[in-house]
Design an enzyme around this catalytic site. Structure first.
Site, PDB file in Angstrom:
ATOM      1  N   ASP A 202      23.488  -4.765  22.491  1.00  0.00           N
ATOM      2  CA  ASP A 202      22.083  -4.592  22.851  1.00  0.00           C
ATOM      3  C   ASP A 202      21.750  -3.116  22.768  1.00  0.00           C
ATOM      4  O   ASP A 202      22.653  -2.290  22.685  1.00  0.00           O
ATOM      5  CB  ASP A 202      21.862  -4.993  24.321  1.00  0.00           C
ATOM      6  CG  ASP A 202      21.963  -6.467  24.526  1.00  0.00           C
ATOM      7  OD1 ASP A 202      21.742  -7.195  23.568  1.00  0.00           O
ATOM      8  OD2 ASP A 202      22.263  -6.881  25.662  1.00  0.00           O
TER       9      ASP A 202
ATOM     10  N   ASP B 168      21.295 -15.871  26.347  1.00  0.00           N
ATOM     11  CA  ASP B 168      22.376 -15.256  25.576  1.00  0.00           C
ATOM     12  C   ASP B 168      23.682 -16.021  25.724  1.00  0.00           C
ATOM     13  O   ASP B 168      24.633 -15.785  24.973  1.00  0.00           O
ATOM     14  CB  ASP B 168      22.604 -13.806  26.030  1.00  0.00           C
ATOM     15  CG  ASP B 168      21.495 -12.881  25.572  1.00  0.00           C
ATOM     16  OD1 ASP B 168      20.819 -13.252  24.596  1.00  0.00           O
ATOM     17  OD2 ASP B 168      21.298 -11.829  26.176  1.00  0.00           O
TER      18      ASP B 168
HETATM   19  P1  ATP Z   1      17.375  -4.338  23.967  1.00  0.00           P
HETATM   20  O1  ATP Z   1      18.285  -4.954  23.025  1.00  0.00           O
HETATM   21  O2  ATP Z   1      16.837  -3.052  23.486  1.00  0.00           O
HETATM   22  O3  ATP Z   1      17.874  -4.317  25.351  1.00  0.00           O
HETATM   23  P2  ATP Z   1      15.981  -6.624  24.419  1.00  0.00           P
HETATM   24  O4  ATP Z   1      16.548  -7.479  23.376  1.00  0.00           O
HETATM   25  O5  ATP Z   1      16.454  -6.772  25.805  1.00  0.00           O
HETATM   26  O6  ATP Z   1      16.088  -5.150  23.974  1.00  0.00           O
HETATM   27  P3  ATP Z   1      13.567  -7.532  25.311  1.00  0.00           P
HETATM   28  O7  ATP Z   1      13.780  -7.118  26.716  1.00  0.00           O
HETATM   29  O8  ATP Z   1      13.709  -8.931  24.894  1.00  0.00           O
HETATM   30  O9  ATP Z   1      14.457  -6.677  24.374  1.00  0.00           O
HETATM   31  O10 ATP Z   1      12.177  -6.969  24.909  1.00  0.00           O
HETATM   32  C1  ATP Z   1      11.589  -7.230  23.660  1.00  0.00           C
HETATM   33  C2  ATP Z   1      10.188  -6.709  23.688  1.00  0.00           C
HETATM   34  O11 ATP Z   1       9.439  -7.395  24.669  1.00  0.00           O
HETATM   35  C3  ATP Z   1      10.079  -5.237  24.044  1.00  0.00           C
HETATM   36  O12 ATP Z   1      10.119  -4.437  22.903  1.00  0.00           O
HETATM   37  C4  ATP Z   1       8.760  -5.152  24.740  1.00  0.00           C
HETATM   38  O13 ATP Z   1       7.739  -4.953  23.797  1.00  0.00           O
HETATM   39  C5  ATP Z   1       8.580  -6.514  25.354  1.00  0.00           C
HETATM   40  N1  ATP Z   1       8.945  -6.501  26.767  1.00  0.00           N
HETATM   41  C6  ATP Z   1      10.136  -6.236  27.300  1.00  0.00           C
HETATM   42  N2  ATP Z   1      10.129  -6.347  28.632  1.00  0.00           N
HETATM   43  C7  ATP Z   1       8.885  -6.713  28.973  1.00  0.00           C
HETATM   44  C8  ATP Z   1       8.229  -7.001  30.214  1.00  0.00           C
HETATM   45  N3  ATP Z   1       8.856  -6.942  31.375  1.00  0.00           N
HETATM   46  N4  ATP Z   1       6.948  -7.341  30.180  1.00  0.00           N
HETATM   47  C9  ATP Z   1       6.295  -7.410  29.002  1.00  0.00           C
HETATM   48  N5  ATP Z   1       6.845  -7.166  27.833  1.00  0.00           N
HETATM   49  C10 ATP Z   1       8.121  -6.805  27.780  1.00  0.00           C
END
Ligand code: ATP
Length: 904
Positions: free
Chosen positions: A334, A642
């Site tokens: 991640d 996941d």
């Molecule tokens: P990483 O691999 O970088 O940790 P992730 O796979 O966990 O990222 P997510 O947390 O799924 O990424 O977030 C994907 C997208 O969703 C982000 O780029 C953001 O635009 C949006 N996002 C993330 N968290 C939130 C939230 N709490 N509320 C609204 N939108 C969010």
């Protein structure tokens, strides 16, 4: 019976939420800390009883329950009948030492696993004194109000007070593997467990949604407590390799015993040797040949590895992982929190007309606003107030100040939004009082946005949305303007968010729409129409310095690193470049992956290091595609979805801090600090453990075979034994507790992280190691017989000649130990020669033992030894050196050959 009394007796699922709260003397804002403390003292911790550990005496006795020990005990019986008291005594000592060794390894392994289990103790989110807090789940008491979200393991039996799309997987209780929907409506008192829709039971998993629940039972009072009554016991410390070696040792024992019996018959009937002497020789031979201590030493090697990893914050949940992690050839990681610090700060704000930047550091709510490069007062910019309002209300985090230091409870990104709002002059607490939240659609990695429905005191209602810009933009039909709504300039916004993402910032879009006051429920459909875009927010999250170094180490170690993120491709590329991934520019998005069939995917993933805007489902496909290319895949994850990818990966790795319980449960390894560098440290430790297992085996097997061959040769030829059975037993005794253990503690060899990972199908005992075992097994008897014949040739007594032979054997074992320490590099470096304290301690102990046996008169009597002169002592050491030179030369040749082949 009056109504109140009936309610007192009614089970929680038959009560309304209010009645349940009353019954448990609680309140929607939870208990206060003092009351919780009092209840905890009265009620006891929320824990299931631990499985009872066997008493130390029983565990010691269990060590004698082993085929080899039976054989040895039977031998003591025969030797006692033959009145060979010394032999009887020595064999008994061997038995005892083995039992103690087994006992010690079990103790060490159990302690290592206990510590690991404690590190994984689950936490629960609970309301105490009206504040959301994370407390260890064992501190929950009836009356507590617990908050649940997707991925949580329900920490106690709960009567649900409020639910948003809650789905719970109750397989542990009902056997039903499909998640069931929950709500707050009371059910009939007699409803079956599976039909109590308003209850969430301890031990079940939340697969979606959010809820608040009142704790109605803890510990043994819970449904799961009633069923099993026990915690599942700690997983035993076994790995495929260890199991393989234990099986191997068992078969070897059997084979040796059969061989020994044949030898006994041959010596007695064919060579007509006296039975007593022959019997002892055969017993000595068997004890020498059987690597009885090997499984115990291997387990200790693993236990040391588990402890070392735990010290580095990598918690091994499933034992086989400790072996596999060293063989990993690709790490899929991640981004946020793993490669980056997850200490977010809003740096950019984009409105319809302007681009703002915001300064500051950490979560301290002080910073300056610049508009197009020049300082500006936030109050003069009308769009900023609605932006800050949405950012604060569509938000579940809390800011916390203690001693002038600011921290966030909840998602760091949401925390950063609260800090932004404060810098812009809006206080979220005040906003929350004004606008109470009526309903919400929680964030989900699938839809990538979050929405809330809020009402204020003046009967106004609004939907607030924040999320990934593509998603939010697609939902919006206009953009906000101080004078009302105007048309959405999609191209403007798209170019803006791409520019901000290209700087490595995480971009969020914020939107809102007024709705009629009587809207009380928020559905996905409510967002379809009339949503107005307010602006964009760009958040910086610097890469971890140690992650940059760890990525470089992976490159040296032949391990590919791939970033799999839900973030925007631009942000992902920028961060990939900063942390030093091999090919940051080649990006595949989730949408691209959906276009590829399985075969095309296998090709594509090989040449791509950055996967952006992926959903958890993509992770599973990626793992499978990489495995199809024969890669050994480590995959990190934290979310509820996941779990399948983590289970499928060769090493599934969950995040300890940000990870959900369901991710942790699916994982083989948990990173307590969420840090990529810790993952690489675990790989390094895994390689060390595997090398040490190999070294322990590579030292033990030729030692025992060499000792045994020495006797077998004499027996078959009918020649004088160069080492008596008692002496062989002695050597086994002294070396098992010293030299045999030393390699378990070996530090990492110098170039371990510059070697490519071992192949998936690389057999342990084939190739180099097998050849080495064979070579040394033959060199040992050669050394012993040379010294023995030399001594006899000098006209020494048979006792002296045997003493020299025994000492030669031990000296060769010591030199062999120094050789084994550096199986992959040269042993003739200052570092290699300097050894480690453990090595020197064991060498000192054996030397002391050998001096005692050689020079102490009483021991000379027992072991039939005689004092060796200094000159002969040097001869013995000379043989040790000769062995070392031969095997070292052979290794150097082998390494050179390998290098030449590698270059070609
Ligand atoms: P990483 O691999 O970088 O940790 P992730 O796979 O966990 O990222 P997510 O947390 O799924 O990424 O977030 C994907 C997208 O969703 C982000 O780029 C953001 O635009 C949006 N996002 C993330 N968290 C939130 C939230 N709490 N509320 C609204 N939108 C969010």
């Amino acid at each position: 019976m009056d109504e109140q009394e009936a309610q007192q007796r009614a089970p929680a699922h038959a009560l309304s939420p209010e009645a349940a709260l009353a019954q448990y003397h609680s309140d929607p804002a939870g208990l206060d800390a003092r009351e919780a403390g009092t209840r905890l003292a009265a009620q006891g911790p929320n824990q299931l009883p631990q499985p009872r550990r066997r008493s130390p005496l029983l565990r010691l006795l269990a060590q004698f329950n082993n085929a080899l020990i039976y054989v040895l005990l039977a031998s003591t019986l025969v030797t006692a009948l033959l009145q060979q008291w010394i032999d009887t005594g020595v064999i008994l000592a061997v038995v005892l030492v083995n039992a103690v060794l087994g006992f010690a390894q079990e103790g060490r392994a159990e302690r290592a696993m206990e510590a690991v289990r404690r590190m994984l103790a689950p936490m629960a989110s609970v309301l105490r004194d009206g504040q959301r807090q994370a407390v260890p789940a064992e501190q929950l008491v009836p009356g507590d109000v617990v908050l649940l979200e997707a991925g949580d393991r329900v920490p106690a039996d709960l009567r649900l007070l409020s639910c948003h799309g809650l789905r719970v997987q109750e397989a542990v209780l009902t056997g039903e593997s499909v998640a069931v929907d929950k709500d707050c409506a009371a059910v009939d008192a007699g409803a079956a467990l599976g039909d109590r829709g308003c209850m969430a039971y301890s031990g079940t998993l939340v697969s979606g949604g959010q809820a608040r629940g009142l704790v109605v039972a803890t510990g043994t009072e819970t449904e799961i407590g009633r069923i099993s009554g026990l915690l599942s016991s700690v997983e035993p410390l076994v790995t495929p390799l260890l199991r393989q070696m234990s099986d191997f040792a068992r078969w070897l024992t059997l084979l040796i015993l059969v061989f020994a019996a044949l030898l006994l018959a041959y010596g007695y009937f064919v060579q007509q040797l006296p039975f007593a002497e022959l019997f002892m020789a055969v017993v000595g031979l068997s004890v020498a040949a059987i690597p009885e201590g090997l499984p115990a030493v291997l387990t200790i090697t693993l236990a040391i590895g588990v402890q070392a990893m735990a010290r580095r914050s990598a918690i091994v949940r499933r034992m086989p992982a400790i072996e596999t992690v060293g063989a990993v050839s690709v790490i899929c990681t991640d981004k946020t929190g793993t490669l980056t610090c997850n200490e977010m700060m809003v740096a950019t704000l984009v409105s319809a007309g302007h681009c703002y930047s915001l300064s500051g550091s950490g979560y301290v709510p002080d910073g300056q606003l610049l508009r197009d490069g020049a300082p500006v007062d936030p109050a003069t910019e009308p769009v900023l107030a609605p932006i800050a309002t949405v950012a604060s209300l569509c938000n579940d985090a809390r800011l916390h100040e203690q001693d002038a230091s600011w921290s966030v409870r909840g998602d760091p990104m949401e925390g950063a939004l609260l800090v932004m709002a404060r810098k812009l002059g809006l206080d979220e607490e005040e906003l929350r009082q004004r606008w109470s939240r009526t309903d919400a659609i929680p964030f989900d990695a699938g839809h990538r946005y979050m929405a809330t429905l809020n009402h204020d005191h003046r009967h106004r209602a609004c939907v607030f949305v924040k999320g990934a810009p593509e998603k939010v933009l697609a939902l919006c039909s206009g953009q906000w303007h101080p004078d009302g709504a105007v048309g959405l300039e999609r191209e403007y916004w798209r170019s803006r968010y791409e520019a901000v993402a290209a700087e490595g910032q995480r971009v969020l879009a914020l939107a809102m729409k007024p709705v009629p006051d009587d809207n009380r429920v928020l559905e996905f459909d409510d967002l379809d129409d009339g949503l107005l875009l307010l602006g964009l927010v760009g958040l910086i999250d610097p890469p971890r310095a140690e992650a940059i170094e760890a990525v470089a180490q992976c490159r040296d170690a032949g391990i590919d690193v791939k970033m799999i993120t839900g973030d925007h491709a631009g942000t992902a590329t920028a961060i990939a470049r900063l942390v030093g991934l091999a090919r940051p520019e080649a990006v595949l998005t989730g949408a691209d992956l959906d276009q590829l069939d399985d075969r095309a995917l296998i090709e594509a993933v090989r040449d791509t290091d950055v996967f952006a805007r992926t959903s958890p489902e993509h992770k599973l496909r990626l793992v499978m595609a990489l495995q199809a290319s024969d890669m050994i895949v480590a995959m990190t994850g934290d979310g509820v979805n996941d779990a399948p990818a983590l289970k499928r990966a060769d090493v599934g790795i969950a995040m300890g801090r940000s990870g959900t319980e369901s991710a942790k449960e699916a994982a083989d390894l948990v990173l307590a600090d969420d840090n990529f560098a810790t993952l690489v440290a675990a790989v390094r430790e895994g390689r060390r453990v595997y090398d040490n297992l190999k070294k322990v085996i590579g030292w033990t097997l030729p030692t025992s075979t060499g000792e045994a061959l020495t006797i077998v040769v004499a027996l078959l030829l009918g020649a004088t034994l160069p080492v008596t059975p008692v002496q062989i037993l002695w050597i086994n005794l002294i070396t098992a507790v010293t030299l045999g253990m030393a390699l378990a503690f070996e530090p990492l060899e110098k170039r371990t992280m510059q070697r490519p990972p071992r192949r998936r199908d690389e057999p342990l005992m084939a190739g180099t190691l097998a050849w080495h075992i064979l070579l040394v097994s033959v060199l040992f008897p050669c050394g012993v017989y040379s010294v023995f014949s030399y001594a006899l040739g000098q006209g020494y007594t048979i006792e002296l000649a045997r003493t020299m032979a025994v000492n030669t054997l031990v000296v060769m074992e010591i030199f062999h130990l120094f050789f084994m320490r550096n199986f992959y590099t040269t042993s003739i470096t200052p570092r290699a020669v300097a050894g480690t304290p453990v090595v020197w301690l064991t060498v000192a102990l054996v030397t002391l033992g050998q001096f005692a046996v050689t020079y102490v008169p009483a021991l000379q009597q027992i072991f039939g030894t005689a004092a060796v002169s200094l000159r002969d002592g040097l001869v013995i050491i000379g043989v040790g050196v000769a062995l070392f030179v031969i095997i070292e030369l052979e290794k150097q040749l082998r390494l050179r050959l390998l290098r030449m082949r590698g270059q070609r």
